[in-house]
Design a protein around this motif. Structure first.
Motif, PDB file in Angstrom:
ATOM      1  N   UNK A  52      48.080 -42.814 -37.301  1.00  0.00           N
ATOM      2  CA  UNK A  52      49.485 -43.181 -37.544  1.00  0.00           C
ATOM      3  C   UNK A  52      49.544 -44.702 -37.633  1.00  0.00           C
ATOM      4  N   UNK A  53      49.299 -45.268 -38.812  1.00  0.00           N
ATOM      5  CA  UNK A  53      49.207 -46.735 -38.945  1.00  0.00           C
ATOM      6  C   UNK A  53      50.434 -47.489 -38.436  1.00  0.00           C
ATOM      7  N   UNK A  54      51.595 -46.812 -38.477  1.00  0.00           N
ATOM      8  CA  UNK A  54      52.822 -47.518 -38.063  1.00  0.00           C
ATOM      9  C   UNK A  54      52.789 -47.876 -36.577  1.00  0.00           C
ATOM     10  N   UNK A  55      51.984 -47.147 -35.777  1.00  0.00           N
ATOM     11  CA  UNK A  55      51.963 -47.448 -34.346  1.00  0.00           C
ATOM     12  C   UNK A  55      51.286 -48.786 -34.062  1.00  0.00           C
ATOM     13  N   UNK A 103      62.736 -47.823 -35.431  1.00  0.00           N
ATOM     14  CA  UNK A 103      63.264 -46.880 -34.438  1.00  0.00           C
ATOM     15  C   UNK A 103      62.042 -46.376 -33.700  1.00  0.00           C
ATOM     16  N   UNK A 104      62.119 -46.269 -32.396  1.00  0.00           N
ATOM     17  CA  UNK A 104      60.956 -45.754 -31.659  1.00  0.00           C
ATOM     18  C   UNK A 104      61.485 -45.056 -30.412  1.00  0.00           C
ATOM     19  N   UNK A 105      62.234 -43.974 -30.676  1.00  0.00           N
ATOM     20  CA  UNK A 105      62.951 -43.301 -29.591  1.00  0.00           C
ATOM     21  C   UNK A 105      62.013 -42.477 -28.719  1.00  0.00           C
ATOM     22  N   UNK A 106      62.435 -42.327 -27.467  1.00  0.00           N
ATOM     23  CA  UNK A 106      61.687 -41.525 -26.504  1.00  0.00           C
ATOM     24  C   UNK A 106      62.399 -40.198 -26.292  1.00  0.00           C
ATOM     25  N   UNK A 107      61.632 -39.131 -26.239  1.00  0.00           N
ATOM     26  CA  UNK A 107      62.203 -37.807 -25.986  1.00  0.00           C
ATOM     27  C   UNK A 107      61.645 -37.285 -24.663  1.00  0.00           C
ATOM     28  N   UNK A 108      62.513 -36.772 -23.822  1.00  0.00           N
ATOM     29  CA  UNK A 108      62.051 -36.163 -22.568  1.00  0.00           C
ATOM     30  C   UNK A 108      62.069 -34.654 -22.733  1.00  0.00           C
ATOM     31  N   UNK A 109      60.972 -34.017 -22.424  1.00  0.00           N
ATOM     32  CA  UNK A 109      60.856 -32.562 -22.562  1.00  0.00           C
ATOM     33  C   UNK A 109      60.679 -31.959 -21.172  1.00  0.00           C
ATOM     34  N   UNK A 110      61.498 -30.967 -20.860  1.00  0.00           N
ATOM     35  CA  UNK A 110      61.426 -30.292 -19.562  1.00  0.00           C
ATOM     36  C   UNK A 110      60.060 -29.638 -19.416  1.00  0.00           C
ATOM     37  N   UNK A 111      59.340 -30.041 -18.374  1.00  0.00           N
ATOM     38  CA  UNK A 111      57.993 -29.494 -18.184  1.00  0.00           C
ATOM     39  C   UNK A 111      58.075 -28.118 -17.534  1.00  0.00           C
ATOM     40  N   UNK A 112      57.012 -27.334 -17.620  1.00  0.00           N
ATOM     41  CA  UNK A 112      56.998 -26.066 -16.887  1.00  0.00           C
ATOM     42  C   UNK A 112      57.024 -26.350 -15.381  1.00  0.00           C
ATOM     43  N   UNK A 123      56.160 -37.420 -34.634  1.00  0.00           N
ATOM     44  CA  UNK A 123      56.284 -38.724 -33.990  1.00  0.00           C
ATOM     45  C   UNK A 123      54.978 -39.485 -33.967  1.00  0.00           C
ATOM     46  N   UNK A 124      54.884 -40.412 -33.047  1.00  0.00           N
ATOM     47  CA  UNK A 124      53.738 -41.319 -32.989  1.00  0.00           C
ATOM     48  C   UNK A 124      52.470 -40.656 -32.490  1.00  0.00           C
ATOM     49  N   UNK A 125      52.616 -39.541 -31.784  1.00  0.00           N
ATOM     50  CA  UNK A 125      51.448 -38.904 -31.173  1.00  0.00           C
ATOM     51  C   UNK A 125      51.170 -39.412 -29.766  1.00  0.00           C
ATOM     52  N   UNK A 126      51.922 -40.425 -29.322  1.00  0.00           N
ATOM     53  CA  UNK A 126      51.675 -40.984 -27.979  1.00  0.00           C
ATOM     54  C   UNK A 126      52.589 -40.323 -26.961  1.00  0.00           C
ATOM     55  N   UNK A 182      59.690 -41.931 -31.969  1.00  0.00           N
ATOM     56  CA  UNK A 182      59.977 -41.226 -33.213  1.00  0.00           C
ATOM     57  C   UNK A 182      61.220 -41.813 -33.867  1.00  0.00           C
ATOM     58  N   UNK A 183      61.401 -41.477 -35.166  1.00  0.00           N
ATOM     59  CA  UNK A 183      62.561 -41.977 -35.900  1.00  0.00           C
ATOM     60  C   UNK A 183      63.795 -41.170 -35.561  1.00  0.00           C
ATOM     61  N   UNK A 184      64.933 -41.756 -35.849  1.00  0.00           N
ATOM     62  CA  UNK A 184      66.196 -41.049 -35.693  1.00  0.00           C
ATOM     63  C   UNK A 184      66.211 -39.769 -36.523  1.00  0.00           C
ATOM     64  N   UNK A 185      65.703 -39.839 -37.743  1.00  0.00           N
ATOM     65  CA  UNK A 185      65.727 -38.669 -38.641  1.00  0.00           C
ATOM     66  C   UNK A 185      64.893 -37.508 -38.134  1.00  0.00           C
ATOM     67  N   UNK A 186      63.928 -37.801 -37.311  1.00  0.00           N
ATOM     68  CA  UNK A 186      63.023 -36.750 -36.839  1.00  0.00           C
ATOM     69  C   UNK A 186      63.518 -36.074 -35.567  1.00  0.00           C
ATOM     70  N   UNK A 187      64.562 -36.627 -34.928  1.00  0.00           N
ATOM     71  CA  UNK A 187      64.975 -36.102 -33.618  1.00  0.00           C
ATOM     72  C   UNK A 187      65.381 -34.625 -33.687  1.00  0.00           C
TER      73      UNK A 187
END
Lengths: 83, 405
Positions: free
Chosen positions: B32-35, B84-93, B114-117, B132-137
């Motif tokens: 992901x070169x953009x990172x 844009x480099x938004x963070x998403x929180x995902x509920x873990x098991x 997203x970035x893969x990170x 990730x971008x706004x469009x990808x949310x």
């Protein structure tokens, strides 16, 4: 949705928007003290779901805004402003 | 001729025998070169000694008021890759149990959107998808939903509850904290996804007083497994530890904070004055074959912890000293009634951005107890642990040097 409360919420923004545009839920609930707290909160959330209001957050705390103010803020790339 | 590095300052952090986030991001940038702009922006920050991130705004996906933290570069002209480099929180098991398939699914979705990170995991416990971008949310959320995942909490809401591995993997679990954590997560989905309070609120569930999920230090409401009767002692195993070389006097009895353990070296037996045991778990941790938590198990309900920011760290205070295990099974109606009233009180009385524990300190525990219609009792200890950080002088941690075989 309680239309009376919705109208009162819009009235709040009309009055308060002159000085600032982001308000925590608490401010709105306190202002609308003549209404039932829970109903005000429920209406706020319903309005946010319906797109009548927008939620702005830094990640640590949340504010409610009018959509047009939210769009302006996002375009301007505003920074977090905790009060 | 090799291309000159654009990040000479950050490159210094790749030197040395330890892992480097700089190396990791450069690896990610191959796919992901953009990172690479993450490092480029950070290099500028190192040069100028100011940050170049702005955050705020975007909160979630359709219908949610949280789960996403908006992040933007303030120099998109220089660093378009992180505009844009938004963070998403995902509920873990619950308990952070994953199948390989589940992990691969999350990674595949994230590689696509997203970035893969990632952070596995953030401080609260969520899976953190970084960048990730706004469009990808929305597409990202849709992909995650289809795979069975949901967003975690952010903002002025219930944050993602967390639990230690509990009875699934640990012999010391005093109640089914996994079940309770899961149940509360599902019960309070509204509170988790739609901000409605003065500030954040966290539940944490630890199966025993080892408190592996650090509930006492980080949760507005802490559930810590405990027992009410005597520690179970296996005399044969005590003797086996002694014969194996463990210095039970020095490493167990002398380290008991209340000195409630006495050891007879000639008979290789211990005696525990259980009425003075404070459930520190040290003796059980050192001699797991010989000692176990008591049979009458349950949990201590505590409240008010929070990390430093305003007025320093606060640890949880005891609210209910002992909830028997029988009451710690679904549907938990007694607790749901209690927490609804607590939230109502905090919402009405708390200032904006005032944590529950800060409100307790401001108005006093007696005001809270009166509001909850609870009588104060001596067991409502304000600070069972007084300091989240303990520093020992080297001379105080001398041991006998003998280790158990």
């Amino acid at each position: 949705m309680n239309e009376d409360i919705k109208k009162a919420i819009f009235g709040f923004y009309e009055k308060k928007r002159k000085t600032k545009t982001r308000f925590p839920m608490k401010d709105i609930v306190t202002y609308l003290k003549d209404f039932n707290r829970r109903e005000v909160k429920t209406t706020l959330m319903e309005m946010a779901n319906a797109g009548d209001l927008k939620v702005w957050s830094s990640g640590s705390s949340s504010y409610y805004m009018m959509p047009e103010d939210f769009e302006k803020l996002i375009k301007a790339g505003a920074e977090e402003m905790e009060e | 001729m090799a291309e000159e590095s654009k990040t000479p300052l950050l490159d210094e952090l790749e030197k040395g025998p330890w892992p480097s986030f700089v190396t990791d991001i450069k690896m990610a940038a191959k796919r992901k070169p953009e990172t690479m702009d993450l490092l480029n922006q950070l290099e500028l920050s190192y040069e100028e000694k100011i940050g170049h991130w702005k955050h705020g705004g975007i909160v979630g996906v359709m219908g949610y008021g949280g789960g996403v933290i908006g992040r933007y570069s303030d120099r998109p002209d220089l660093f378009p890759g992180v505009k844009d480099f938004h963070t998403l929180r995902v509920n873990m098991p619950t308990g952070w149990f994953y199948t390989t398939k589940a992990l691969r699914t999350i990674c595949d979705i994230w590689d696509k959107r997203g970035s893969g990170m990632t952070n596995f995991h953030g401080s609260t416990g969520d899976i953190i998808l970084l960048g990730t971008d706004t469009d990808q949310l929305q597409p990202l959320f849709d992909d995650l939903s289809e795979a069975g995942f949901d967003l975690g909490g952010s903002g002025s809401d219930l944050r993602t509850p967390s639990a230690c591995c509990g009875p699934a993997r640990c012999e010391w679990a005093c109640f089914d904290n996994l079940q309770m954590c899961y149940d509360m997560t599902m019960e309070y989905q509204m509170e988790l996804h739609r901000p409605m309070w003065p500030y954040k609120f966290k539940f944490k569930f630890s199966g025993c007083p080892n408190d592996c999920v650090a509930a006492v230090a980080r949760a507005d409401m802490s559930f810590i497994g405990t027992w009410r009767d005597d520690i179970q002692v296996n005399d044969d195993e005590i003797a086996a530890y002694a014969e194996g070389g463990l210095d039970i006097q020095a490493d167990v009895a002398d380290n008991c904070p209340t000195k409630c353990i006495s050891y007879d070296a000639s008979s290789k037996k211990i005696k525990i004055d259980n009425s003075n045991c404070v459930r520190c778990m040290h003796c059980i941790n050192v001699m797991p074959k010989a000692l176990k938590p008591g049979k009458e198990r349950g949990c201590t309900l505590m409240a008010g912890a929070k990390a430093p920011i305003l007025m320093g760290a606060r640890l949880s205070s005891v609210i209910v000293p002992f909830v028997p295990k029988e009451k710690l099974e679904p549907p938990y109606e007694w607790f749901k009634d209690f927490i609804d009233r607590l939230w109502e009180w905090w919402d009405e009385n708390g200032k904006f951005r005032e944590r529950f524990g800060e409100l307790l300190d401001r108005v006093g525990m007696r005001v809270f107890l009166k509001a909850m219609d609870m009588e104060p009792i001596p067991q409502m200890i304000e600070a069972p642990r007084t300091n989240p950080f303990v520093f020992w002088w080297p001379e105080d941690v001398e041991t006998s040097g003998k280790e158990a075989k």
